[in-house]
Design a protein around this motif. Structure first.
Motif, PDB file in Angstrom:
ATOM      1  N   TYR A  38     -14.333 -20.195  -9.136  1.00 43.55           N
ATOM      2  CA  TYR A  38     -14.512 -19.220  -8.065  1.00 43.55           C
ATOM      3  C   TYR A  38     -15.985 -19.023  -7.738  1.00 43.55           C
ATOM      4  CZ  TYR A  38     -13.968 -14.969  -5.291  1.00 43.55           C
ATOM      5  OH  TYR A  38     -14.013 -14.031  -4.280  1.00 43.55           O
ATOM      6  N   ASN A  84     -14.432 -10.002   0.915  1.00 44.91           N
ATOM      7  CA  ASN A  84     -13.831  -9.277  -0.205  1.00 44.91           C
ATOM      8  C   ASN A  84     -12.456  -8.785   0.229  1.00 44.91           C
ATOM      9  OD1 ASN A  84     -13.054  -7.107  -1.977  1.00 44.91           O
ATOM     10  ND2 ASN A  84     -15.164  -6.982  -2.677  1.00 44.91           N
ATOM     11  N   PRO A  85     -11.393  -9.139  -0.477  1.00 47.46           N
ATOM     12  CA  PRO A  85     -10.042  -8.772  -0.028  1.00 47.46           C
ATOM     13  C   PRO A  85      -9.742  -7.285  -0.019  1.00 47.46           C
ATOM     14  CG  PRO A  85      -9.970  -9.686  -2.242  1.00 47.46           C
ATOM     15  CD  PRO A  85     -11.369  -9.901  -1.730  1.00 47.46           C
ATOM     16  N   THR A  86     -10.606  -6.469  -0.611  1.00 41.77           N
ATOM     17  CA  THR A  86     -10.385  -5.023  -0.567  1.00 41.77           C
ATOM     18  C   THR A  86     -10.871  -4.416   0.739  1.00 41.77           C
ATOM     19  OG1 THR A  86     -12.511  -4.462  -1.594  1.00 41.77           O
ATOM     20  CG2 THR A  86     -10.652  -4.889  -3.073  1.00 41.77           C
ATOM     21  N   VAL A 126      -5.630 -13.981  -0.376  1.00 40.03           N
ATOM     22  CA  VAL A 126      -4.953 -13.551  -1.604  1.00 40.03           C
ATOM     23  C   VAL A 126      -3.443 -13.558  -1.405  1.00 40.03           C
ATOM     24  CG1 VAL A 126      -4.682 -11.666  -3.265  1.00 40.03           C
ATOM     25  CG2 VAL A 126      -6.934 -12.187  -2.326  1.00 40.03           C
ATOM     26  N   VAL A 158      -4.158  -4.630  -4.224  1.00 40.41           N
ATOM     27  CA  VAL A 158      -5.404  -5.400  -4.296  1.00 40.41           C
ATOM     28  C   VAL A 158      -6.589  -4.483  -4.562  1.00 40.41           C
ATOM     29  CG1 VAL A 158      -7.012  -6.813  -2.949  1.00 40.41           C
ATOM     30  CG2 VAL A 158      -4.568  -7.314  -2.875  1.00 40.41           C
ATOM     31  N   ARG A 159      -6.643  -3.356  -3.880  1.00 46.15           N
ATOM     32  CA  ARG A 159      -7.756  -2.433  -4.083  1.00 46.15           C
ATOM     33  C   ARG A 159      -7.781  -1.855  -5.489  1.00 46.15           C
ATOM     34  NH1 ARG A 159      -7.766   0.657   1.847  1.00 46.15           N
ATOM     35  NH2 ARG A 159      -9.126  -0.886   2.858  1.00 46.15           N
ATOM     36  N   VAL A 210      -3.608 -12.076  -6.838  1.00 45.13           N
ATOM     37  CA  VAL A 210      -4.752 -11.544  -7.580  1.00 45.13           C
ATOM     38  C   VAL A 210      -4.905 -12.298  -8.895  1.00 45.13           C
ATOM     39  CG1 VAL A 210      -5.707  -9.500  -8.717  1.00 45.13           C
ATOM     40  CG2 VAL A 210      -4.530  -9.273  -6.512  1.00 45.13           C
ATOM     41  N   ALA A 245      -8.074 -14.514 -10.432  1.00 40.43           N
ATOM     42  CA  ALA A 245      -8.608 -14.199 -11.754  1.00 40.43           C
ATOM     43  C   ALA A 245      -8.661 -15.466 -12.601  1.00 40.43           C
ATOM     44  CB  ALA A 245      -7.741 -13.141 -12.435  1.00 40.43           C
ATOM     45  N   HIS A 292      -6.498  -3.469  -8.285  1.00 42.11           N
ATOM     46  CA  HIS A 292      -6.561  -4.468  -9.352  1.00 42.11           C
ATOM     47  C   HIS A 292      -7.634  -5.539  -9.161  1.00 42.11           C
ATOM     48  CE1 HIS A 292      -2.913  -2.969 -11.337  1.00 42.11           C
ATOM     49  NE2 HIS A 292      -2.443  -2.755 -10.116  1.00 42.11           N
ATOM     50  N   TRP A 293      -8.083  -5.784  -7.917  1.00 43.47           N
ATOM     51  CA  TRP A 293      -9.061  -6.854  -7.709  1.00 43.47           C
ATOM     52  C   TRP A 293     -10.372  -6.627  -8.469  1.00 43.47           C
ATOM     53  CZ3 TRP A 293      -8.917 -11.634  -5.455  1.00 43.47           C
ATOM     54  CH2 TRP A 293     -10.150 -12.242  -5.211  1.00 43.47           C
ATOM     55  N   VAL A 295     -11.244  -9.738 -10.778  1.00 35.57           N
ATOM     56  CA  VAL A 295     -12.319 -10.626 -10.332  1.00 35.57           C
ATOM     57  C   VAL A 295     -13.585  -9.781 -10.166  1.00 35.57           C
ATOM     58  CG1 VAL A 295     -12.937 -12.422  -8.668  1.00 35.57           C
ATOM     59  CG2 VAL A 295     -10.526 -11.881  -9.038  1.00 35.57           C
TER      60      VAL A 295
END
Length: 380
Positions: A237, A196-198, A207, A369-370, A225, A229, A372-373, A377
């Motif tokens: 995905y 998870n990119p967060t 990302v 990213v934290r 991001v 999406a 909007h991810w 997604v």
């Protein structure tokens, strides 16, 4: 993959007092060895032999989130234990960089707390800023490029790689070679991201690479991001974690992860029916390193420092090459003759000189990213 600074205490004069100080004084005026928990170098701990003896007395080393196939941690752990007789206990092998920081806080003061850390660049800087890391400079610290270490010695990069796309040619007719390819209908439900990119540095890098492939920059990760999406919207995905078991089972036929992980799969999957192919996408070339650090409250401080010395030594750096990870001291070792040329020759060729985002760019990108991810997604 500009450092922050932390004051390192230097004594202008050595005064022997009947209290505990950072570095004691011997009766002849010479500086006595610092206890391992406060030592900022092997010399500060009384020399390498003294550090080894103290580490052996502690009896073990606690590590976390280290997978055997990740940058050859299996070989490094075996080598360290064989050389020093110190077992390495690895907790939560499939954890993320954020999990490591959480574990430092959760287990502070306990014998099970992690002694050493392997962190994505962004998380190493964050940990240093939170005061979680000890200052320690290995014998080779001075040879590490300035942009690959903390000037105060709280962390230094050890190895790195490029974001790559792996693909099982037995299950995918035409393996993708670029981020643009991943949007094709033929890859429906196939494209997985490593983490998870967060919370995970490898996924965050994926990302960032997607952003560069879609008009973004180190100052603008938003297109990355948006790309995922869109990948989700077209049904391509895949939210499963592309670990070896998932790949062998066919659950994740395509994986976006570091080239050193993808390349290791090509050999590891021999005889499993998996034909793993690897491409470094030309439209989104992104490279970064992983940092090593010592927990400031490590329950085994001597073993932690000895581990850092081992990873930063020519032996440790060459062992990274076994699983295709690029040692941070690779250029230095090539010049002084200590590089294993046969292993280095197996690395894939890449064009140009890597350029790395700054600390400010990394922090801004991770914050974006934290934020909007989760909406772009959403978890299923």
């Amino acid at each position: 993959m500009a450092p922050t600074a932390r004051r390192v205490g230097v004594l202008a004069a050595c005064c022997c007092l009947a209290v505990t100080v950072l570095a004691g004084c011997a009766s002849d005026g010479h500086r006595a060895p610092t206890r391992p928990a406060l030592a900022v170098s092997a010399q500060d701990a009384g020399g390498t032999d003294a550090l080894v003896a103290a580490a052996r007395a502690e009896g073990k080393l606690n590590a976390t989130t280290l997978l055997p196939h990740w940058a050859n941690y299996g070989g490094l752990i075996d080598g360290f234990t064989a050389k020093y007789g110190i077992p390495v206990v690895v907790d939560n092998p499939y954890g993320s960089s954020q999990d490591e920081l959480d574990d430092i806080k959760r287990y502070r003061g306990q014998d099970r707390a992690p002694d050493v850390l392997d962190l994505g660049d962004t998380y190493a800087r964050s940990a240093a800023g939170e005061g979680l890391l000890a200052t320690y400079r290995t014998a080779t610290f001075g040879r590490i490029p300035a942009d690959q270490k903390d000037a105060a010695g709280r962390w230094s990069n050890s190895y790195g790689g490029y974001v790559a796309i792996g693909c099982d040619a037995h299950r995918v007719r035409h393996c993708p070679a670029s981020f643009a390819d991943l949007l094709k209908p033929e890859y429906r439900g196939m494209v997985a991201l490593n983490g998870n990119p967060t919370t995970a540095g490898s996924a965050f890098a994926g990302v960032f690479a997607a952003a560069l492939a879609n008009g973004g920059s180190f100052d603008d990760i938003a297109p990355g991001v948006a790309f995922f999406a869109r990948l989700d919207a077209v049904g391509n995905y895949n939210r499963a974690n592309p670990d070896p078991a998932a790949i062998v089972s066919g659950a994740t036929p395509i994986s976006i992860e570091w080239d050193f992980l993808n390349l290791t799969h090509t050999a590891d999957f021999a005889g499993t029916g998996v034909d793993w192919r690897v491409a470094i996408p030309f439209d989104g070339s992104f490279s970064q390193y992983y940092a090593q650090a010592v927990n400031k409250d490590a329950p085994h401080p001597a073993a932690a420092r000895l581990w850092e010395e081992y990873l930063a030594s020519p032996e440790g750096q060459n062992l990274r090459l076994v699983d295709y990870a690029r040692p941070v001291l690779m250029d230095v070792m090539a010049k002084n003759g200590s590089l294993d040329k046969s292993l280095a020759a197996k690395l894939p060729t890449v064009e140009g000189t890597p350029v790395f985002p700054s600390e400010a760019q990394l922090n801004t990108a991770l914050q974006y990213v934290r934020q909007h991810w989760p909406a772009a997604v959403p978890a299923r």
